[in-house]
Write a protein that holds these residues in place. Structure first.
Motif, PDB file in Angstrom:
ATOM      1  N   GLY A  21       7.920  -2.028   6.612  1.00  0.00           N
ATOM      2  CA  GLY A  21       7.695  -0.729   7.228  1.00  0.00           C
ATOM      3  C   GLY A  21       8.771   0.256   6.828  1.00  0.00           C
ATOM      4  N   TRP A  22       8.418   1.523   6.844  1.00  0.00           N
ATOM      5  CA  TRP A  22       9.349   2.580   6.457  1.00  0.00           C
ATOM      6  C   TRP A  22       9.109   3.782   7.360  1.00  0.00           C
ATOM      7  CZ3 TRP A  22       9.136   5.734   1.242  1.00  0.00           C
ATOM      8  CH2 TRP A  22      10.268   6.552   1.162  1.00  0.00           C
ATOM      9  N   ASN A  23      10.122   4.148   8.139  1.00  0.00           N
ATOM     10  CA  ASN A  23      10.063   5.369   8.935  1.00  0.00           C
ATOM     11  C   ASN A  23      10.542   6.538   8.080  1.00  0.00           C
ATOM     12  OD1 ASN A  23       9.131   4.170  11.278  1.00  0.00           O
ATOM     13  ND2 ASN A  23      11.169   3.775  12.079  1.00  0.00           N
ATOM     14  N   ILE A  24       9.703   7.539   7.942  1.00  0.00           N
ATOM     15  CA  ILE A  24      10.032   8.726   7.148  1.00  0.00           C
ATOM     16  C   ILE A  24      10.327   9.849   8.131  1.00  0.00           C
ATOM     17  CG2 ILE A  24       9.254  10.296   5.347  1.00  0.00           C
ATOM     18  CD1 ILE A  24       7.258   8.117   4.502  1.00  0.00           C
ATOM     19  N   GLY A  25      11.608  10.144   8.303  1.00  0.00           N
ATOM     20  CA  GLY A  25      12.005  11.087   9.336  1.00  0.00           C
ATOM     21  C   GLY A  25      11.714  10.490  10.698  1.00  0.00           C
ATOM     22  N   SER A  26      11.417  11.336  11.677  1.00  0.00           N
ATOM     23  CA  SER A  26      11.133  10.859  13.029  1.00  0.00           C
ATOM     24  C   SER A  26       9.646  10.850  13.357  1.00  0.00           C
ATOM     25  CB  SER A  26      11.861  11.744  14.046  1.00  0.00           C
ATOM     26  OG  SER A  26      11.396  13.097  13.954  1.00  0.00           O
ATOM     27  N   LYS A  27       8.800  11.364  12.441  1.00  0.00           N
ATOM     28  CA  LYS A  27       7.393  11.542  12.753  1.00  0.00           C
ATOM     29  C   LYS A  27       6.443  10.626  11.977  1.00  0.00           C
ATOM     30  CE  LYS A  27       7.242  14.786  15.920  1.00  0.00           C
ATOM     31  NZ  LYS A  27       6.607  14.525  17.236  1.00  0.00           N
ATOM     32  N   GLY A  83      -4.511 -12.023  -1.789  1.00  0.00           N
ATOM     33  CA  GLY A  83      -5.533 -11.444  -0.929  1.00  0.00           C
ATOM     34  C   GLY A  83      -5.624  -9.940  -1.123  1.00  0.00           C
ATOM     35  N   ASP A  84      -6.248  -9.269  -0.168  1.00  0.00           N
ATOM     36  CA  ASP A  84      -6.420  -7.814  -0.235  1.00  0.00           C
ATOM     37  C   ASP A  84      -5.187  -7.112   0.335  1.00  0.00           C
ATOM     38  OD1 ASP A  84      -8.891  -8.077  -1.365  1.00  0.00           O
ATOM     39  OD2 ASP A  84     -10.001  -7.795   0.506  1.00  0.00           O
ATOM     40  N   ILE A  85      -4.587  -6.264  -0.459  1.00  0.00           N
ATOM     41  CA  ILE A  85      -3.391  -5.527  -0.063  1.00  0.00           C
ATOM     42  C   ILE A  85      -3.792  -4.344   0.827  1.00  0.00           C
ATOM     43  CG2 ILE A  85      -1.478  -4.106  -0.930  1.00  0.00           C
ATOM     44  CD1 ILE A  85      -1.477  -5.856  -3.436  1.00  0.00           C
ATOM     45  N   ALA A  86      -3.023  -4.123   1.886  1.00  0.00           N
ATOM     46  CA  ALA A  86      -3.332  -3.037   2.817  1.00  0.00           C
ATOM     47  C   ALA A  86      -2.122  -2.136   3.017  1.00  0.00           C
ATOM     48  CB  ALA A  86      -3.783  -3.601   4.162  1.00  0.00           C
ATOM     49  N   LEU A  87      -2.409  -0.858   3.244  1.00  0.00           N
ATOM     50  CA  LEU A  87      -1.381   0.156   3.494  1.00  0.00           C
ATOM     51  C   LEU A  87      -1.828   0.992   4.685  1.00  0.00           C
ATOM     52  CD1 LEU A  87       1.295   1.258   2.167  1.00  0.00           C
ATOM     53  CD2 LEU A  87      -0.161   2.993   1.096  1.00  0.00           C
ATOM     54  N   MET A  88      -0.930   1.215   5.639  1.00  0.00           N
ATOM     55  CA  MET A  88      -1.258   2.009   6.827  1.00  0.00           C
ATOM     56  C   MET A  88      -0.196   3.069   7.055  1.00  0.00           C
ATOM     57  SD  MET A  88      -2.465  -0.923   9.525  1.00  0.00           S
ATOM     58  CE  MET A  88      -3.797  -2.052   9.118  1.00  0.00           C
ATOM     59  N   GLY A  89      -0.637   4.261   7.408  1.00  0.00           N
ATOM     60  CA  GLY A  89       0.278   5.348   7.723  1.00  0.00           C
ATOM     61  C   GLY A  89       0.081   5.800   9.159  1.00  0.00           C
ATOM     62  N   TYR A 117       3.992  11.240  20.183  1.00  0.00           N
ATOM     63  CA  TYR A 117       4.872  11.402  21.350  1.00  0.00           C
ATOM     64  C   TYR A 117       5.965  10.350  21.319  1.00  0.00           C
ATOM     65  CZ  TYR A 117       6.564  11.701  26.146  1.00  0.00           C
ATOM     66  OH  TYR A 117       7.362  11.849  27.243  1.00  0.00           O
ATOM     67  N   ASN A 118       7.184  10.790  21.610  1.00  0.00           N
ATOM     68  CA  ASN A 118       8.323   9.883  21.696  1.00  0.00           C
ATOM     69  C   ASN A 118       9.232  10.431  22.797  1.00  0.00           C
ATOM     70  OD1 ASN A 118       9.884   7.650  21.006  1.00  0.00           O
ATOM     71  ND2 ASN A 118      11.082   8.797  19.506  1.00  0.00           N
ATOM     72  N   GLY A 119       9.238   9.770  23.951  1.00  0.00           N
ATOM     73  CA  GLY A 119       9.957  10.340  25.090  1.00  0.00           C
ATOM     74  C   GLY A 119      10.902   9.359  25.750  1.00  0.00           C
ATOM     75  N   ARG A 120      11.990   9.898  26.277  1.00  0.00           N
ATOM     76  CA  ARG A 120      12.966   9.122  27.055  1.00  0.00           C
ATOM     77  C   ARG A 120      13.246   9.898  28.335  1.00  0.00           C
ATOM     78  NH1 ARG A 120      15.679   5.406  23.606  1.00  0.00           N
ATOM     79  NH2 ARG A 120      17.475   5.307  25.019  1.00  0.00           N
ATOM     80  N   TRP A 141       1.716   6.399  18.569  1.00  0.00           N
ATOM     81  CA  TRP A 141       1.475   6.635  17.151  1.00  0.00           C
ATOM     82  C   TRP A 141      -0.018   6.558  16.850  1.00  0.00           C
ATOM     83  CZ3 TRP A 141       5.729   6.973  13.586  1.00  0.00           C
ATOM     84  CH2 TRP A 141       6.982   6.695  14.157  1.00  0.00           C
ATOM     85  N   LEU A 142      -0.509   7.483  16.009  1.00  0.00           N
ATOM     86  CA  LEU A 142      -1.875   7.440  15.500  1.00  0.00           C
ATOM     87  C   LEU A 142      -1.825   7.390  13.981  1.00  0.00           C
ATOM     88  CD1 LEU A 142      -3.970  10.001  17.602  1.00  0.00           C
ATOM     89  CD2 LEU A 142      -4.142   7.505  17.631  1.00  0.00           C
ATOM     90  N   GLY A 143      -2.788   6.669  13.369  1.00  0.00           N
ATOM     91  CA  GLY A 143      -2.735   6.592  11.919  1.00  0.00           C
ATOM     92  C   GLY A 143      -4.032   6.130  11.297  1.00  0.00           C
ATOM     93  N   ALA A 144      -3.983   5.960   9.992  1.00  0.00           N
ATOM     94  CA  ALA A 144      -5.126   5.504   9.200  1.00  0.00           C
ATOM     95  C   ALA A 144      -4.594   4.673   8.050  1.00  0.00           C
ATOM     96  CB  ALA A 144      -5.941   6.686   8.680  1.00  0.00           C
ATOM     97  N   GLY A 145      -5.474   3.854   7.486  1.00  0.00           N
ATOM     98  CA  GLY A 145      -5.032   2.994   6.400  1.00  0.00           C
ATOM     99  C   GLY A 145      -6.132   2.716   5.403  1.00  0.00           C
TER     100      GLY A 145
END
Length: 291
Positions: free
Chosen positions: A64-70, A97-103, A108-111, A124-128
């Motif tokens: 996994g790779w976090n790109i910035g905070s979003k 097998g089949d390689i997969a990628l998800m973004g 929302y990120n709250g404390r 988090w919402l995403g697609a792959g």
């Protein structure tokens, strides 16, 4: 988590994610999954002289790779080992097998504080996309008409996912939710695996030991359901699709940048391929390092 072919949880993989390791920037690691499936069952799900026992194992590079905070990107590269034994056919196959990628995008990120306790939330919402990198053997489908088309290394189709992750934690006790909907396309052999929905809910508690080790036991539920497969863009495959509900128990360990984890998934209820298939319990172990 990772990939599916697509009778719930078996075949070329599954999109079970569970609790991700903690990481600020990047992580990489290895996951191992073990699953069993009995096929060629009788009309009421009973074993017959033709029943075949299948085992699906995968060793998977993941990261996994976090790109910035979003933004967050997850990648999965599986190597599969399939085995089966029975009067209708025995043997094994292994390979990429089949390689997969998800973004993902962080909505929302709250404390906040509740009384004197810290409440932490992230959504988090995403697609792959899943690439057809695993080998698909069309003659397998022709030879095993009364069996789910699972004994493949890949689906030979480019498929897409819609994903959501939510985590809420009050101090050291939290709930983690993962949702995944997989949209399959028809492959060049005019076969389309049924779309699949996977969801899991896990409750966990973090015990912090000597300020360097975190131990997090977790329990929850995993639900998977798949539509029936389609041949030649119009014929529904009877021996396909269905649902399974599993209870999950696991343990996560974190020591500085190193994370280790394992979970056991026990089937509680299922109806697969019109009861012509029966999935056994599954387990997964994983390791990763943040950098």
């Amino acid at each position: 988590m990772s990939k599916a072919c697509d009778i719930c949880g078996c075949g070329v993989g599954s999109y079970y994610l569970g609790i991700l390791p903690e990481f600020n920037k990047r992580f990489a690691g290895l996951r191992y999954q073990y699953k069993t499936l009995a096929t060629h069952l009788g009309p009421s799900g009973e074993r017959t002289p033709l029943t075949t026992d299948e085992t699906y194992q995968s060793a998977e590079l993941w990261g996994g790779w976090n790109i910035g905070s979003k933004f967050r990107v997850l990648a999965f590269i599986p190597y599969n080992f399939n085995q089966r034994s029975g009067q209708t056919g025995s043997g094994n196959i292994d390979g990429l097998g089949d390689i997969a990628l998800m973004g993902y995008y962080n909505l929302y990120n709250g404390r906040n504080t509740v009384g004197e306790k810290l409440l932490v939330q992230s959504f988090w919402l995403g697609a792959g996309i899943k690439a057809p990198t695993g080998k698909y053997e069309p003659t397998e489908r022709l030879m095993m008409q009364e069996s789910p088309n699972n004994f493949q290394l890949g689906t030979a189709s480019t498929d897409f996912t819609l994903n959501a992750m939510y985590d809420v934690r009050l101090q050291n006790t939290g709930i983690n939710v993962n949702l995944n909907y997989k949209i399959n396309t028809e492959n060049k052999f005019e076969y389309r695996y049924g779309n699949k929905f996977t969801s899991n809910v896990l409750a966990y508690h973090k015990f912090r030991i000597a300020k360097v080790l975190t131990v997090a036991p977790n329990v929850g539920l995993l639900y998977e359901t798949a539509a029936k497969d389609i041949e030649n863009n119009k014929f529904e495959v009877a021996v396909s699709g269905g649902y399974s509900l599993s209870s999950v128990a696991g343990l996560e360990l974190s020591l500085k940048r190193l994370s280790l984890g394992a979970n056991y998934q026990r089937i509680q209820s299922q109806n697969l391929a019109e009861r012509r298939a029966d999935a056994g319990d599954r387990f997964m172990i994983h390791s990763s390092i943040a950098f």
